[in-house]
Design a protein around this motif. Structure first.
Motif, PDB file in Angstrom:
ATOM      1  N   ARG A  98       0.825  -1.208   0.000  1.00 19.68           N
ATOM      2  CA  ARG A  98       0.000   0.000   0.000  1.00 19.68           C
ATOM      3  C   ARG A  98       0.859   1.257   0.000  1.00 19.68           C
ATOM      4  NH1 ARG A  98      -4.511   0.859   4.587  1.00 19.68           N
ATOM      5  NH2 ARG A  98      -2.688   0.657   5.927  1.00 19.68           N
ATOM      6  N   HIS A  99       1.929   1.243   0.814  1.00 21.59           N
ATOM      7  CA  HIS A  99       2.793   2.429   0.916  1.00 21.59           C
ATOM      8  C   HIS A  99       3.612   2.624  -0.354  1.00 21.59           C
ATOM      9  CE1 HIS A  99       1.622   3.062   5.047  1.00 21.59           C
ATOM     10  NE2 HIS A  99       1.889   1.796   5.305  1.00 21.59           N
ATOM     11  N   TYR A 100       4.069   1.525  -0.951  1.00 21.61           N
ATOM     12  CA  TYR A 100       4.819   1.627  -2.204  1.00 21.61           C
ATOM     13  C   TYR A 100       3.926   2.197  -3.307  1.00 21.61           C
ATOM     14  CZ  TYR A 100       7.296   0.278  -6.454  1.00 21.61           C
ATOM     15  OH  TYR A 100       7.905   0.296  -7.682  1.00 21.61           O
ATOM     16  N   ASP A 101       2.694   1.711  -3.383  1.00 16.86           N
ATOM     17  CA  ASP A 101       1.772   2.192  -4.402  1.00 16.86           C
ATOM     18  C   ASP A 101       1.496   3.687  -4.219  1.00 16.86           C
ATOM     19  OD1 ASP A 101      -0.042   1.766  -6.632  1.00 16.86           O
ATOM     20  OD2 ASP A 101      -1.659   2.015  -5.201  1.00 16.86           O
ATOM     21  N   ASN A 102       1.268   4.116  -2.992  1.00 17.00           N
ATOM     22  CA  ASN A 102       1.024   5.542  -2.735  1.00 17.00           C
ATOM     23  C   ASN A 102       2.247   6.382  -3.088  1.00 17.00           C
ATOM     24  OD1 ASN A 102      -1.632   5.289  -1.887  1.00 17.00           O
ATOM     25  ND2 ASN A 102      -1.067   4.966   0.258  1.00 17.00           N
ATOM     26  N   PHE A 103       3.435   5.864  -2.785  1.00 24.53           N
ATOM     27  CA  PHE A 103       4.678   6.579  -3.129  1.00 24.53           C
ATOM     28  C   PHE A 103       4.788   6.760  -4.642  1.00 24.53           C
ATOM     29  CE2 PHE A 103       9.093   5.983  -4.599  1.00 24.53           C
ATOM     30  CZ  PHE A 103       9.651   7.169  -4.132  1.00 24.53           C
ATOM     31  N   MET A 104       4.511   5.685  -5.400  1.00 23.26           N
ATOM     32  CA  MET A 104       4.628   5.751  -6.845  1.00 23.26           C
ATOM     33  C   MET A 104       3.554   6.659  -7.462  1.00 23.26           C
ATOM     34  SD  MET A 104       7.313   4.173  -7.707  1.00 23.26           S
ATOM     35  CE  MET A 104       7.139   3.954  -9.483  1.00 23.26           C
ATOM     36  N   ARG A 105       2.376   6.700  -6.849  1.00 17.74           N
ATOM     37  CA  ARG A 105       1.346   7.626  -7.326  1.00 17.74           C
ATOM     38  C   ARG A 105       1.816   9.073  -7.187  1.00 17.74           C
ATOM     39  NH1 ARG A 105      -4.801   5.904  -5.774  1.00 17.74           N
ATOM     40  NH2 ARG A 105      -4.574   3.648  -5.881  1.00 17.74           N
ATOM     41  N   ARG A 106       2.399   9.375  -6.045  1.00 13.25           N
ATOM     42  CA  ARG A 106       2.883  10.743  -5.821  1.00 13.25           C
ATOM     43  C   ARG A 106       4.030  11.077  -6.775  1.00 13.25           C
ATOM     44  NH1 ARG A 106       2.290   9.068  -0.390  1.00 13.25           N
ATOM     45  NH2 ARG A 106       4.552   8.735  -0.217  1.00 13.25           N
ATOM     46  N   ARG A 107       4.856  10.081  -7.049  1.00 18.43           N
ATOM     47  CA  ARG A 107       6.052  10.337  -7.855  1.00 18.43           C
ATOM     48  C   ARG A 107       5.745  10.404  -9.351  1.00 18.43           C
ATOM     49  NH1 ARG A 107      11.301   6.478  -8.516  1.00 18.43           N
ATOM     50  NH2 ARG A 107      12.618   7.974  -9.601  1.00 18.43           N
ATOM     51  N   LYS A 108       4.897   9.476  -9.838  1.00 18.75           N
ATOM     52  CA  LYS A 108       4.689   9.376 -11.286  1.00 18.75           C
ATOM     53  C   LYS A 108       3.299   9.799 -11.736  1.00 18.75           C
ATOM     54  CE  LYS A 108       8.213   6.204 -12.747  1.00 18.75           C
ATOM     55  NZ  LYS A 108       8.521   5.203 -13.781  1.00 18.75           N
ATOM     56  N   GLY A 109       2.382  10.010 -10.793  1.00 21.01           N
ATOM     57  CA  GLY A 109       1.050  10.481 -11.156  1.00 21.01           C
ATOM     58  C   GLY A 109       0.261   9.474 -11.978  1.00 21.01           C
ATOM     59  N   GLN A 110      -0.500   9.994 -12.927  1.00 20.52           N
ATOM     60  CA  GLN A 110      -1.380   9.153 -13.730  1.00 20.52           C
ATOM     61  C   GLN A 110      -0.600   8.144 -14.564  1.00 20.52           C
ATOM     62  OE1 GLN A 110      -4.656   9.205 -13.300  1.00 20.52           O
ATOM     63  NE2 GLN A 110      -4.848   7.446 -14.693  1.00 20.52           N
ATOM     64  N   GLU A 111       0.640   8.447 -14.867  1.00 20.87           N
ATOM     65  CA  GLU A 111       1.488   7.514 -15.613  1.00 20.87           C
ATOM     66  C   GLU A 111       1.604   6.180 -14.885  1.00 20.87           C
ATOM     67  OE1 GLU A 111       6.194   7.135 -16.946  1.00 20.87           O
ATOM     68  OE2 GLU A 111       5.412   9.071 -16.286  1.00 20.87           O
ATOM     69  N   TRP A 112       1.662   6.226 -13.548  1.00 24.74           N
ATOM     70  CA  TRP A 112       1.748   5.004 -12.743  1.00 24.74           C
ATOM     71  C   TRP A 112       0.457   4.194 -12.836  1.00 24.74           C
ATOM     72  CZ3 TRP A 112       4.593   1.475 -10.748  1.00 24.74           C
ATOM     73  CH2 TRP A 112       4.186   0.709  -9.653  1.00 24.74           C
ATOM     74  N   ILE A 113      -0.688   4.859 -12.765  1.00 28.26           N
ATOM     75  CA  ILE A 113      -1.977   4.169 -12.875  1.00 28.26           C
ATOM     76  C   ILE A 113      -2.105   3.527 -14.255  1.00 28.26           C
ATOM     77  CG2 ILE A 113      -4.489   4.428 -12.772  1.00 28.26           C
ATOM     78  CD1 ILE A 113      -3.131   4.918 -10.075  1.00 28.26           C
ATOM     79  N   ASP A 114      -1.780   4.278 -15.296  1.00 27.92           N
ATOM     80  CA  ASP A 114      -1.879   3.756 -16.665  1.00 27.92           C
ATOM     81  C   ASP A 114      -0.938   2.568 -16.875  1.00 27.92           C
ATOM     82  OD1 ASP A 114      -3.688   5.771 -17.140  1.00 27.92           O
ATOM     83  OD2 ASP A 114      -2.251   7.086 -18.153  1.00 27.92           O
ATOM     84  N   TYR A 115       0.267   2.654 -16.311  1.00 25.72           N
ATOM     85  CA  TYR A 115       1.241   1.558 -16.418  1.00 25.72           C
ATOM     86  C   TYR A 115       0.680   0.287 -15.758  1.00 25.72           C
ATOM     87  CZ  TYR A 115       5.241  -1.333 -15.079  1.00 25.72           C
ATOM     88  OH  TYR A 115       6.077  -2.396 -14.860  1.00 25.72           O
ATOM     89  N   LYS A 116       0.127   0.433 -14.566  1.00 24.33           N
ATOM     90  CA  LYS A 116      -0.413  -0.738 -13.862  1.00 24.33           C
ATOM     91  C   LYS A 116      -1.559  -1.382 -14.640  1.00 24.33           C
ATOM     92  CE  LYS A 116      -1.457   0.866  -9.806  1.00 24.33           C
ATOM     93  NZ  LYS A 116      -1.982   0.684  -8.436  1.00 24.33           N
ATOM     94  N   ASN A 117      -2.442  -0.556 -15.194  1.00 25.83           N
ATOM     95  CA  ASN A 117      -3.568  -1.098 -15.952  1.00 25.83           C
ATOM     96  C   ASN A 117      -3.095  -1.839 -17.204  1.00 25.83           C
ATOM     97  OD1 ASN A 117      -5.881  -0.453 -14.432  1.00 25.83           O
ATOM     98  ND2 ASN A 117      -5.761   1.678 -15.062  1.00 25.83           N
ATOM     99  N   GLU A 118      -2.063  -1.312 -17.844  1.00 26.57           N
ATOM    100  CA  GLU A 118      -1.509  -1.989 -19.011  1.00 26.57           C
ATOM    101  C   GLU A 118      -0.855  -3.307 -18.614  1.00 26.57           C
ATOM    102  OE1 GLU A 118       1.922  -1.346 -22.451  1.00 26.57           O
ATOM    103  OE2 GLU A 118       1.584   0.199 -20.947  1.00 26.57           O
ATOM    104  N   GLN A 119      -0.129  -3.281 -17.495  1.00 27.39           N
ATOM    105  CA  GLN A 119       0.554  -4.485 -17.034  1.00 27.39           C
ATOM    106  C   GLN A 119      -0.428  -5.576 -16.612  1.00 27.39           C
ATOM    107  OE1 GLN A 119       3.964  -5.416 -16.932  1.00 27.39           O
ATOM    108  NE2 GLN A 119       3.892  -3.756 -18.437  1.00 27.39           N
ATOM    109  N   ALA A 120      -1.622  -5.202 -16.190  1.00 26.21           N
ATOM    110  CA  ALA A 120      -2.633  -6.207 -15.841  1.00 26.21           C
ATOM    111  C   ALA A 120      -2.923  -7.103 -17.039  1.00 26.21           C
ATOM    112  CB  ALA A 120      -3.913  -5.522 -15.368  1.00 26.21           C
TER     113      ALA A 120
END
Length: 290
Positions: A256-278
């Protein structure tokens, strides 16, 4: 053609010994129809009673919008007085839901209406959570961060529950570093051309009526579809399997903490990356070419 789903076994009543033997130990779901019939809630709990007891409470509301990078973990999308929310539920279909709301803490009088059943689970007394939804509202496919065993009691109306064991994760397009599958999958009517891995998934389904309880074993995926306005309460018990307790601690303390850190660092790019990787990871693991 829909998902490969088996009806969850239903019993009117069940002894503690039989629940442990046939469902808890083998980690199999079951619906117990009459477990709440000696609760005051069985007669009293409907939306008008909740209005009477909690109408002045301001409640957090969630809808079905996709996860965004600038929203915190379980951050509400809106808030409303409970009485106004109940008006909305009774007036028309709405996507707004109440999610993980400890209304029993906010309205202690409601605690007298239910019991912690003696069914073989050591239930967590401080975490009875309530959930509300309107006609046709849906809760995306997910599993719980703490891998608890869940007793899920439904009141006022009807709710369809699709659940899948943890070993089906590989077919569900799980989003990495999260507890959810792809949010754009309609599990009530899946598009197998777009999501071919789902054809291999095997799960369970039931329709919960007023007062009925669904036992969901630890780590089970679940997707809820409110067929009418209604609400539910979940009672929980810590995971019994050491492996699942380890997963719960990892989710709570690291993921949970890693995900929140990456959201703050990379923004929507992180969400889009995760959805693609799914999609990428699911198809690669299963050898699916699309």
């Amino acid at each position: 053609m829909g998902l490969n789903l088996e009806q969850i076994p239903r019993v009117k009543t069940l002894s503690k010994a039989d629940f442990i033997k046939y469902y808890l130990k083998p980690q199999k779901p079951v619906v117990i129809e009459q477990l709440t019939e000696d609760w005051p809630a069985y007669e009293k709990w409907n939306l008008e009673y909740i209005r009477k007891m909690a109408g002045d409470q301001t409640v957090p509301l969630y809808d079905d919008r996709p996860v965004r990078h600038d929203e915190g973990f379980n951050q509400a999308h809106a808030e409303m007085k409970m009485t106004d929310y109940i008006d909305l539920l009774l007036e028309k279909p709405t996507n707004f839901r109440i999610f993980l709301y400890n209304i029993l803490k906010e309205v202690p009088a409601l605690q007298k209406d239910f019991k912690f059943p003696d069914i073989g689970l050591k239930l967590i007394k401080g975490l009875p959570m309530m959930f509300f939804g309107g006609t046709d509202s849906k809760v995306f496919m997910h599993f719980d961060i703490d891998f608890t065993n869940i007793l899920h009691f439904h009141f006022h109306g009807k709710k369809r529950c699709i659940i899948l064991p943890p070993d089906q994760s590989k077919y569900l397009y799980r989003v990495p570093h999260s507890l959810i599958s792809r949010e754009d999958i309609d599990f009530t009517n899946p598009d197998f051309d777009k999501w071919p891995a789902l054809k291999q998934a095997q799960g369970y389904v039931c329709e919960l009526n007023h007062g009925e309880m669904l036992y969901m074993p630890e780590g089970y995926w679940h997707y809820m579809h409110y067929l009418t306005p209604g609400f539910s309460i979940s009672l929980r018990s810590y995971p019994r399997k050491i492996k699942n307790l380890g997963k719960a601690l990892y989710n709570l303390l690291i993921m949970r903490h890693y995900d929140n850190f990456m959201r703050r660092r990379k923004g929507q790019e992180w969400i889009d990356y995760k959805n693609e990787q799914a999609i990428v990871r699911t198809h690669k693991k299963l050898g699916i070419k699309v």
